[in-house]
Design an enzyme around this catalytic site. Sequence first.
Site, short mmCIF file in Angstrom:
data_model
loop_
_atom_site.label_atom_id
_atom_site.label_comp_id
_atom_site.label_asym_id
_atom_site.label_seq_id
_atom_site.Cartn_x
_atom_site.Cartn_y
_atom_site.Cartn_z
N CYS A 156 40.14 36.12 31.87
CA CYS A 156 40.75 36.64 33.10
C CYS A 156 42.13 37.23 32.84
O CYS A 156 42.99 36.59 32.24
CB CYS A 156 40.85 35.51 34.13
N GLU B 84 48.53 41.28 43.99
CA GLU B 84 47.58 42.29 44.41
C GLU B 84 46.57 41.70 45.38
O GLU B 84 46.22 40.52 45.28
CB GLU B 84 46.86 42.87 43.18
N CYS C 167 48.94 32.98 37.56
CA CYS C 167 48.00 31.87 37.74
C CYS C 167 48.38 30.70 36.85
O CYS C 167 48.87 30.89 35.74
CB CYS C 167 46.57 32.30 37.41
N CYS D 75 40.15 40.32 49.69
CA CYS D 75 40.28 39.39 48.58
C CYS D 75 41.77 39.20 48.37
O CYS D 75 42.48 40.14 48.01
CB CYS D 75 39.60 40.00 47.35
N CYS E 114 42.05 30.63 32.01
CA CYS E 114 40.73 31.16 31.67
C CYS E 114 40.88 32.33 30.69
O CYS E 114 41.62 33.28 30.95
CB CYS E 114 39.99 31.62 32.92
N CYS F 245 36.84 41.63 39.86
CA CYS F 245 37.12 40.24 39.49
C CYS F 245 37.76 40.16 38.11
O CYS F 245 37.25 40.75 37.16
CB CYS F 245 35.83 39.43 39.41
N1 SAH Z 1 41.30 30.70 40.42
C1 SAH Z 1 40.22 30.85 41.37
C2 SAH Z 1 40.34 32.12 42.18
C3 SAH Z 1 40.15 33.41 41.38
S1 SAH Z 1 38.59 34.04 41.76
C4 SAH Z 1 38.89 30.78 40.64
O1 SAH Z 1 38.89 30.78 39.42
O2 SAH Z 1 37.86 30.67 41.27
C5 SAH Z 1 38.31 35.21 40.53
C6 SAH Z 1 36.89 35.13 40.05
O3 SAH Z 1 36.69 36.14 39.05
C7 SAH Z 1 36.59 33.81 39.39
O4 SAH Z 1 35.26 33.45 39.65
C8 SAH Z 1 36.77 34.15 37.92
O5 SAH Z 1 36.10 33.25 37.10
C9 SAH Z 1 36.19 35.54 37.87
N2 SAH Z 1 36.65 36.34 36.73
C10 SAH Z 1 37.80 36.21 36.05
N3 SAH Z 1 37.89 37.14 35.08
C11 SAH Z 1 36.77 37.88 35.17
C12 SAH Z 1 36.28 39.02 34.48
N4 SAH Z 1 36.98 39.56 33.50
N5 SAH Z 1 35.09 39.54 34.85
C13 SAH Z 1 34.39 38.99 35.88
N6 SAH Z 1 34.80 37.92 36.58
C14 SAH Z 1 35.97 37.38 36.24
#
Ligand code: SAH
Length: 336
Positions: free
Chosen positions: A111, A84, A104, A97, A108, A329
């Site tokens: 996420c 996406e 991935c 984005c 985390c 995000c």
């Molecule tokens: N793997 C990279 C690129 C992904 S960026 C990274 O982690 O930076 C996606 C962003 O959204 C990251 O900052 C991640 O920590 C954040 N994120 C992930 N799940 C989320 C959620 N449920 N709510 C808000 N932010 C989230």
Amino acid sequence: MTKEQLRQFFEENGDKAFRGNQVYEWLWNKGCHSFEAMTNLSKATRALLESHFVINHIRVDQMQRSKDGTIKNAVRLHDGLVVESVLIPTPTRTTACVSSQVGCSLDCKFCATARLKRMRNLNPDEIYDQVVAIDNESRLYHNRPLSNIVFMGMGEPLMNYNNVIKAIDKITAEEGLGMSPRRIVVSTSGVPKMIKKMADDQVRFGLAVSLHSAIDEVRTRIMPFNKQFSLTALREALEYWYEKTKSRVTYEYVVWKGINDRKEDIDALLQFCTYIPCKVNLIEYNPIDDGEFQQASSAAIDHYITALEAKGIVVNVRRSRGKDIDAACGQLANKS
Ligand code: SAH
């Protein structure tokens, strides 16, 4: 293939090197998806291409539009897998984005993409084409070209470093999109070795780190890979980054209830922010599950803001966009 490689192919096959330029232009300037349609090439040349190559282009399978103007594309790759990408409009910019991996490689807990696991890396063209698709949509729906790119879609860009760099080279090249690297940000969960590599490579785009906690124990709980890549290693890599690039870093940070909303969490972040020049983006949490994680109270978030500002650290509060279409995000998970 590069233009040079295409030119060489034609030379080696008894045709003119110049054909390479023509094919390159068809592919990259005209977005052509079949050799048949390359009408300024002879039948024989087209047949030669047909017998050696396939064009593995992406296809936007589904486009969803949020009531706030955000657009999410489900992008189908040549092998049927889907990633996406998201277009985020604000009054002054349009940001793409984009994804760097299918799923991935990291884990985390908060996420949605992490639950897909990593299926494969995207190749440079698949990354580039996501950007082109969003640029087209930006022109069509918002009457302006794309202005910024963030590698904050699916995947960990630094775990697919070479392809991300090749895509950015093409995005910034005059014969690609001619975009300034200053308008591009690569976001990482924090892979120290690769941050150092970026510094050595003297990259000119911005760096964001998804920090979420500056206490190892807490960070490992929510981002288990932190066990291998500790905060000390991250700190060292960031210091190296700053020394080599003189470019400040952005920390992305979500504040969760009962996880990182205590005074000691704030103090640890303040300490971490002293290592190199930085700013902090406080991101709204987008719930993805049955309540293991909850956004902290606004009072807790205000404590963060007050404490950071008192130390002179720039802090932005990032409201979520495109939540109604699962485009915010952490929500990218090929739901539809
Ligand atoms: N793997 C990279 C690129 C992904 S960026 C990274 O982690 O930076 C996606 C962003 O959204 C990251 O900052 C991640 O920590 C954040 N994120 C992930 N799940 C989320 C959620 N449920 N709510 C808000 N932010 C989230």
